[in-house]
Design a protein around this motif. Structure first.
Motif, PDB file in Angstrom:
ATOM      1  N   ALA A 197       0.911  -1.091  -0.189  1.00 38.83           N
ATOM      2  CA  ALA A 197       0.041   0.194  -0.175  1.00 38.83           C
ATOM      3  C   ALA A 197       0.621   0.986  -0.189  1.00 38.83           C
ATOM      4  CB  ALA A 197      -0.971  -0.009   1.502  1.00 38.83           C
ATOM      5  N   GLN A 198       1.946   1.390   0.608  1.00 39.71           N
ATOM      6  CA  GLN A 198       2.224   2.404   0.125  1.00 39.71           C
ATOM      7  C   GLN A 198       3.755   2.874  -0.720  1.00 39.71           C
ATOM      8  OE1 GLN A 198       6.490   1.496   3.140  1.00 39.71           O
ATOM      9  NE2 GLN A 198       6.480   3.536   4.011  1.00 39.71           N
ATOM     10  N   THR A 199       3.407   1.350  -1.224  1.00 39.48           N
ATOM     11  CA  THR A 199       4.192   1.827  -2.772  1.00 39.48           C
ATOM     12  C   THR A 199       3.004   1.647  -4.071  1.00 39.48           C
ATOM     13  OG1 THR A 199       4.237   0.013  -3.397  1.00 39.48           O
ATOM     14  CG2 THR A 199       6.317   0.362  -2.262  1.00 39.48           C
ATOM     15  N   ALA A 200       1.569   1.707  -3.573  1.00 33.71           N
ATOM     16  CA  ALA A 200       1.327   1.651  -4.203  1.00 33.71           C
ATOM     17  C   ALA A 200      -0.329   3.099  -4.251  1.00 33.71           C
ATOM     18  CB  ALA A 200      -0.434   0.398  -4.583  1.00 33.71           C
ATOM     19  N   PHE A 201      -0.539   3.647  -3.304  1.00 35.82           N
ATOM     20  CA  PHE A 201      -1.077   4.670  -3.266  1.00 35.82           C
ATOM     21  C   PHE A 201      -0.108   5.655  -3.031  1.00 35.82           C
ATOM     22  CE2 PHE A 201      -3.929   1.084  -1.332  1.00 35.82           C
ATOM     23  CZ  PHE A 201      -4.920   1.349  -2.019  1.00 35.82           C
ATOM     24  N   ASP A 202      -1.161   7.387  -3.977  1.00 35.56           N
ATOM     25  CA  ASP A 202      -0.269   8.492  -3.488  1.00 35.56           C
ATOM     26  C   ASP A 202      -1.008   9.088  -2.330  1.00 35.56           C
ATOM     27  OD1 ASP A 202       1.086   8.048  -6.273  1.00 35.56           O
ATOM     28  OD2 ASP A 202      -0.938   9.348  -7.013  1.00 35.56           O
ATOM     29  N   ASN A 203      -0.152   9.515  -1.606  1.00 35.03           N
ATOM     30  CA  ASN A 203      -0.392  10.513  -0.564  1.00 35.03           C
ATOM     31  C   ASN A 203      -0.517   9.369   0.623  1.00 35.03           C
ATOM     32  OD1 ASN A 203      -1.063  12.281  -2.437  1.00 35.03           O
ATOM     33  ND2 ASN A 203      -2.709  12.247  -2.809  1.00 35.03           N
ATOM     34  N   PHE A 204       0.071   8.812   1.401  1.00 39.86           N
ATOM     35  CA  PHE A 204       0.306   7.278   1.669  1.00 39.86           C
ATOM     36  C   PHE A 204       1.048   6.942   2.575  1.00 39.86           C
ATOM     37  CE2 PHE A 204      -0.222   2.971   3.477  1.00 39.86           C
ATOM     38  CZ  PHE A 204      -1.860   3.097   4.231  1.00 39.86           C
ATOM     39  N   ARG A 205       1.428   7.473   3.502  1.00 41.83           N
ATOM     40  CA  ARG A 205       2.750   7.109   4.277  1.00 41.83           C
ATOM     41  C   ARG A 205       2.569   5.810   5.569  1.00 41.83           C
ATOM     42  NH1 ARG A 205       5.558  12.616   6.185  1.00 41.83           N
ATOM     43  NH2 ARG A 205       4.121  12.388   7.064  1.00 41.83           N
ATOM     44  N   VAL A 206       3.450   5.088   5.770  1.00 46.35           N
ATOM     45  CA  VAL A 206       3.926   4.248   7.037  1.00 46.35           C
ATOM     46  C   VAL A 206       4.520   4.278   7.765  1.00 46.35           C
ATOM     47  CG1 VAL A 206       3.883   1.023   7.283  1.00 46.35           C
ATOM     48  CG2 VAL A 206       2.286   2.251   5.496  1.00 46.35           C
ATOM     49  N   VAL A 207       4.587   4.543   9.073  1.00 46.84           N
ATOM     50  CA  VAL A 207       5.712   4.188  10.044  1.00 46.84           C
ATOM     51  C   VAL A 207       5.381   2.910  10.621  1.00 46.84           C
ATOM     52  CG1 VAL A 207       6.209   5.369  12.174  1.00 46.84           C
ATOM     53  CG2 VAL A 207       4.875   6.976  11.249  1.00 46.84           C
ATOM     54  N   PRO A 208       6.794   2.679  10.259  1.00 41.13           N
ATOM     55  CA  PRO A 208       6.754   1.117  10.534  1.00 41.13           C
ATOM     56  C   PRO A 208       6.569   0.779  12.206  1.00 41.13           C
ATOM     57  CG  PRO A 208       8.709   1.452   9.307  1.00 41.13           C
ATOM     58  CD  PRO A 208       7.927   2.754   9.145  1.00 41.13           C
ATOM     59  N   PRO A 209       6.486  -1.047  11.747  1.00 34.43           N
ATOM     60  CA  PRO A 209       7.139  -2.014  13.346  1.00 34.43           C
ATOM     61  C   PRO A 209       7.729  -1.065  14.543  1.00 34.43           C
ATOM     62  CG  PRO A 209       5.971  -2.833  12.270  1.00 34.43           C
ATOM     63  CD  PRO A 209       6.356  -1.649  11.653  1.00 34.43           C
ATOM     64  N   ASP A 210       7.174  -1.039  15.682  1.00 36.77           N
ATOM     65  CA  ASP A 210       8.542  -0.532  16.990  1.00 36.77           C
ATOM     66  C   ASP A 210       9.398   0.571  16.412  1.00 36.77           C
ATOM     67  OD1 ASP A 210       7.967  -3.514  17.392  1.00 36.77           O
ATOM     68  OD2 ASP A 210       8.886  -3.617  15.696  1.00 36.77           O
ATOM     69  N   THR A 211       8.181   1.303  15.948  1.00 34.94           N
ATOM     70  CA  THR A 211       9.149   3.069  16.570  1.00 34.94           C
ATOM     71  C   THR A 211       7.851   3.728  17.606  1.00 34.94           C
ATOM     72  OG1 THR A 211       8.639   3.162  14.321  1.00 34.94           O
ATOM     73  CG2 THR A 211       8.647   5.202  15.065  1.00 34.94           C
ATOM     74  N   GLY A 212       6.392   3.543  18.157  1.00 37.84           N
ATOM     75  CA  GLY A 212       5.644   4.392  18.743  1.00 37.84           C
ATOM     76  C   GLY A 212       4.619   4.253  18.639  1.00 37.84           C
ATOM     77  N   ILE A 213       3.319   4.936  19.391  1.00 36.55           N
ATOM     78  CA  ILE A 213       2.618   4.642  19.457  1.00 36.55           C
ATOM     79  C   ILE A 213       1.931   5.931  18.129  1.00 36.55           C
ATOM     80  CG2 ILE A 213      -0.176   5.292  20.243  1.00 36.55           C
ATOM     81  CD1 ILE A 213       1.466   3.798  22.802  1.00 36.55           C
ATOM     82  N   CYS A 214       0.633   6.193  17.694  1.00 32.48           N
ATOM     83  CA  CYS A 214       0.664   6.696  17.020  1.00 32.48           C
ATOM     84  C   CYS A 214       0.615   7.859  17.583  1.00 32.48           C
ATOM     85  CB  CYS A 214      -0.290   6.502  15.766  1.00 32.48           C
ATOM     86  SG  CYS A 214      -2.657   5.929  17.009  1.00 32.48           S
ATOM     87  N   HIS A 215      -0.436   8.342  18.205  1.00 27.79           N
ATOM     88  CA  HIS A 215      -0.437   9.158  19.312  1.00 27.79           C
ATOM     89  C   HIS A 215       0.039  10.505  19.102  1.00 27.79           C
ATOM     90  CE1 HIS A 215      -4.671   7.199  18.210  1.00 27.79           C
ATOM     91  NE2 HIS A 215      -4.606   6.738  19.753  1.00 27.79           N
ATOM     92  N   GLN A 216       1.064   9.461  19.737  1.00 23.39           N
ATOM     93  CA  GLN A 216       2.705   9.892  20.673  1.00 23.39           C
ATOM     94  C   GLN A 216       3.216  10.965  19.724  1.00 23.39           C
ATOM     95  OE1 GLN A 216       5.121   8.672  23.631  1.00 23.39           O
ATOM     96  NE2 GLN A 216       6.128   9.565  24.112  1.00 23.39           N
ATOM     97  N   ILE A 217       3.550  10.311  18.087  1.00 25.44           N
ATOM     98  CA  ILE A 217       4.441   9.852  16.597  1.00 25.44           C
ATOM     99  C   ILE A 217       3.189  11.267  16.759  1.00 25.44           C
ATOM    100  CG2 ILE A 217       4.683   9.836  14.971  1.00 25.44           C
ATOM    101  CD1 ILE A 217       5.721   6.978  16.059  1.00 25.44           C
TER     102      ILE A 217
END
Length: 930
Positions: A197-217
């Motif tokens: 999906a990260q490669t197929a869709f425009d305007n779409f980013r993925v933060v990979p696992p084990d980086t943090g919680i979405c709300h804190q990022i």
């Protein structure tokens, strides 16, 4: 890469952002395709440093026809600016903007507005099914003869993989590494799909696992408070400045309300529509002003404060309303503390918990690494717009208000089942005794203890078997986290040890927290007590606590013990944290450590010793509790701007595990029929370009009778999958070992699992079956007791529609789209309740299920329903209107007929369009295909 198409008809004007500009959010500049008609002559310019920005001025609009809008709450000013910027004489009209300004007359409104958020935030539990739907929509678009690539996000989307790490390993220096390896092993299919999906869709980013919680990022990095976008006005291209707004597929998206970012949680269904350019249709809300005065006393934490606020607002009743905080107490409240309060808006029932921009906002943006240019823009823009909170400014106009003196807040925890069930720390042991009697019917067993086989200790009612520093609420707050580390340091110095039956874990909200624990040296002290790092993500709070040690689990289940968990999260609903744990308490990170030392809820932490020190003397909580002054000094001495910029510079790169995942770059996804994680959902099967007419509900059978406060966890659990459940049978039939079942949350990309998991929570109680827990119902007319999934499939084969009855606050909790998707796939046409939670009501409509409410004073109990009735509802098929009263004809088991008025909770014309199309995604797909 070319810009995506933005022609989506009357509701389709949107921001379009080129992928090349999404590589880094500093600055986050896109391209706005739509030029406002600007009936109120609000378009102005603003000079900040060497740059000139165009903006839509609220003061100018006030002079040109919108009298009094400077008195609006700050949160409504953000909505008003959104309307001015998107005026198109279709979804937003000049008359509609005037109607919105008329909110000041009654402080409430029946005005429907079209809100267009600047961006969308997702986590992987709710994000994966949303992306699965987008991939399925591409297939459906191709089948309808359209271009699949037109199914593409038209606003920036960030998906953070944070909900998949499970605490399988704990209490050791290798726990973090082991949990990551297990996470990738179990979730490889999902992660491959997301990387596609990260490669197929425009305007779409993925933060990979084990980086943090979405709300804190989101709080520490993604949010900018004020955004900018390029826009062409006539022959000139200008840079437009506007407030940062968003919707998220996690209900705790409200955390960034603390940073003056207006946003809230929506279901994945609604988020997908927002991604595809559809505005969020909403009624202009009431706004409750929450006045804060004074300052917190020595030793009082932000958790104590937020639990107090939650209880107060639940008592007032703020479901579907905005809450906005104001008053002199804000001058003594750090932004991190504000974010803690904003985070728990779903727990107090509000759509959002908003804090305005002020000097503290600027301080936080600067110290977390936002550029000086961005901070200058935030200050200049907010002051020009009347969005900057000045100390002596008059208070905004609110619908109603309530007030709290911060100095009155006392140490608190909440439990055993709901976040709003606050109990003072000094009363916690007594409160557990009451719960033993009233909640668990075990008053006579107080003090009961049983041996644990193979261990040199016993275990009893009230023992804390899970102590978890986890979840975005508190792990995003350095004062709380470092306070826990300092308490651990003091405990170690005294010679205290954690009780041997406690499963301890530390899951910070971002790698920044891991960095400051290392820099301060406090991680060593936490390690000494077993609070080793287990992962960067949402663990215990979402049900990813992992299994208890087998001997502990066996002792609990054999003797039917009421075991406890203490976690620093925001959710403690029954059946959520761990299947072996029946009483769950929310607490601050320092208190989590303290309860791990005490080992029981039967201990009064304010009076009883936590344990015996190395000198043989009792050690009390007051002996090791760090002072407010010392915690503040530790925060100042540890955190730095460079810590944030260093941690976030490679946010989207991922570790070696992520980089090793190989995917095919293709416009459509190559579904694997053998996958048990990702399957092509059936929503668009045999879909036609024109929707079929809506039909009335004729002779529906009752699938469930439920009481109050049925949560989305009850409807669609996120936790472990029982081997004997319909979902467990399906996985076994597909050669999945029980050890690899993972959980419902990680299998949300597979509708076959999720259908079987709908209403399968181990603690749900269908009142059709008295005294029975779990997802069962009675099939009529046979009278057989069956799992709900099995009964639903039998009814479907018999072509019998289904209906669900419930009490108050149906669908509270997480913004879980599968609670609606699973409902419709089981064949449920309508849910009738006394009241609905906002997001779940919207989600039901988004899947084509009609939400209905009883008139005041009526319930299924007052009607004497038993579940053997048949229900017919006319009025859906012809000229249905928002909030129309319909009549349900209920034929009782003895043949008597009752006619019951029901209010249709399809609230807006947009929602009616979605419902008539069979759901919001069908509506969008038809718009695009046309």
């Amino acid at each position: 890469m070319p810009l995506a198409a933005a022609a989506l008809g009357a509701k389709g004007q949107a921001f379009v952002v080129a992928r090349s500009l999404l590589a880094h959010p500093h600055p986050f500049i896109g391209f706005q395709t739509m030029t406002s008609l600007d009936s109120f002559k609000s378009r102005q310019t603003l000079n900040v440093g060497a740059k000139t920005y165009t903006y839509y001025s609220l003061p100018a609009a006030e002079k040109n026809g919108l009298a009094g809008i400077s008195q609006l709450p700050y949160s409504l000013k953000v909505l008003m600016e959104n309307l001015l910027r998107f005026e198109d004489n279709r979804s937003v009209t000049a008359e509609g903007i005037k109607d919105a300004a008329g909110w000041l007359k009654t402080k409430t409104s029946s005005t429907e507005i079209a809100f267009r958020p600047a961006r969308v935030l997702m986590q992987d539990f709710t994000g994966v099914p949303a992306v699965v739907d987008l991939a399925a929509m591409r297939d459906a678009m191709r089948n309808l003869g359209g271009d699949p690539s037109r199914i593409n996000p038209l606003v920036p989307v960030d998906l953070v993989i944070d909900h998949s790490v499970i605490v399988n390993y704990f209490g050791s220096s290798t726990a973090f590494k082991q949990n990551i390896e297990e996470e990738y092993r179990q979730n490889g299919e999902r992660y491959k799909f997301l990387k596609w999906a990260q490669t197929a869709f425009d305007n779409f980013r993925v933060v990979p696992p084990d980086t943090g919680i979405c709300h804190q990022i989101n709080l520490e990095y993604l949010s900018q408070t004020i955004f900018t976008a390029k826009q062409k006005i006539g022959n000139e291209t200008v840079e437009v400045a506007y407030p940062d707004t968003l919707v998220g597929t996690d209900s705790h998206t409200t955390m960034v309300n603390g940073c003056a970012v207006l946003g809230w949680g929506v279901g994945g269904i609604e988020a997908e529509a927002a991604m595809l350019g559809q505005p969020v249709s909403m009624l202009l809300p009431e706004v409750i002003g929450f006045k804060l005065t004074g300052k917190l006393k020595e030793g009082i934490t932000a958790t104590d404060l937020v639990l107090t606020v939650t209880q107060m607002l639940r008592g007032k009743g703020v479901v579907g309303k905005f809450v906005e905080f104001y008053g002199p107490g804000l001058d003594h409240l750090a932004l991190e503390d504000r974010a803690t309060i904003g985070n728990m808006a779903p727990e107090y029932g509000a759509t959002c918990g908003f804090f305005p921009i002020d000097g503290e906002t600027l301080r936080y943006l600067t110290e977390t690494g936002r550029s000086a240019e961005r901070v200058a823009l935030v200050e200049a823009y907010a002051k020009a717009q009347g969005l900057f909170r000045e100390q002596n400014a008059p208070d905004p106009v609110f619908t109603s208000t309530l007030e709290l003196d911060l100095g009155s807040v006392e140490p608190s925890i909440a439990g055993p089942k709901r976040p709003q069930d606050r109990v003072l720390l000094k009363d916690a042991a007594a409160g557990f005794a009451v719960a033993m009697e009233k909640e668990f019917n075990k008053a006579a067993e107080r003090g009961k203890r049983v041996p644990v086989e193979g261990r040199n200790h016993d275990i009893g009612h009230g023992d804390v078997v899970i102590a978890a520093i986890t979840s975005c609420t508190n792990t995003s707050n350095p004062s709380l986290m470092l306070g826990a580390g300092m308490l651990a340091r003091n405990a170690v110095a005294k010679g205290l040890k954690v009780k041997p039956w406690v499963k301890t874990s530390l899951a910070p909200g971002s790698q920044v927290a891991g960095e400051y624990f290392e820099k301060s040296g406090l991680q060593k002290d936490l390690d000494s007590l077993g609070f080793n790092l287990v992962g960067f993500g949402c663990t215990t709070c979402i049900g990813n606590s992992g299994p208890l040690p087998e001997e502990i689990s066996a002792a609990i289940n054999k003797s039917d013990l009421v075991a406890c968990s203490v976690l620093s999260g925001n959710r403690n609903f029954e059946g959520r944290v761990n299947p072996d744990v029946r009483a769950n308490y929310l607490a601050s990170p320092p208190l989590v450590v303290a309860y791990a030392l005490a080992g029981s809820l039967d201990v009064d932490l304010t009076k009883d010793p936590l344990g015996t020190g190395s000198d043989g003397k009792p050690v009390y909580l007051k002996d090791i509790w760090p002072s407010t002054k010392d915690v503040a000094a530790m925060v100042r001495g540890t955190l730095s701007e460079q810590m944030f910029t260093g941690m976030y510079k490679d946010l989207f790169e991922g570790d070696a595990h992520w980089k090793s995942i190989k995917v095919d770059a293709a416009a459509t996804f190559k579904w694997d029929d053998k996958s048990t994680y990702v399957q092509n959902p059936p929503y668009f099967t045999e879909m036609k370009k024109d929707p079929a007419p809506v039909t009335d509900i004729i002779n529906a059978r009752v699938m469930g009778l439920f009481l109050d406060s049925i949560t989305t966890d009850h409807i669609s659990p996120a936790g472990s999958i029982k081997e004997s459940s319909p979902a467990g049978v399906y996985l076994r039939d597909h050669q999945v070992r029980p050890a690899d079942f993972n959980q419902y949350g990680t299998r949300r990309g597979n509708h076959q699992v999720m259908m079987r998991g709908t209403f399968a929570n181990i603690r749900i109680k269908n009142q059709m079956l008295q005294g029975v827990e779990g997802g069962f119902t009675t099939h009529y007319p046979t009278g057989e007791k069956l799992p709900i999934y099995d009964a639903a499939m039998r009814y479907k084969a018999e072509k019998v529609p289904l209906i669900v009855f419930a009490g108050k606050e149906y669908g509270t909790g997480s913004s879980r789209d599968w609670a609606a998707k699973g409902t419709v796939l089981l064949g449920v046409r309508a849910v009738v309740a006394q009241s609905f939670e906002r997001i779940h009501r919207s989600n039901l409509i988004g899947m084509g299920v009609v939400p209905l409410v009883f008139e005041e004073g009526t319930s299924w109990q007052t009607l004497g329903l038993k579940g053997d009735e048949t229900v017919t509802i006319h009025g859906l098929a012809h000229d249905l209107k928002p909030r129309q009263t319909l009549i349900a004809e209920i034929t009782m088991g003895d043949g008597t007929l009752k006619k019951v008025p029901l209010i249709c909770r399809i609230d807006t014309l947009d929602e009616l369009d979605y419902f008539k199309n069979g759901g919001i995604l069908h509506y969008v797909l038809r718009q695009l295909a046309a």
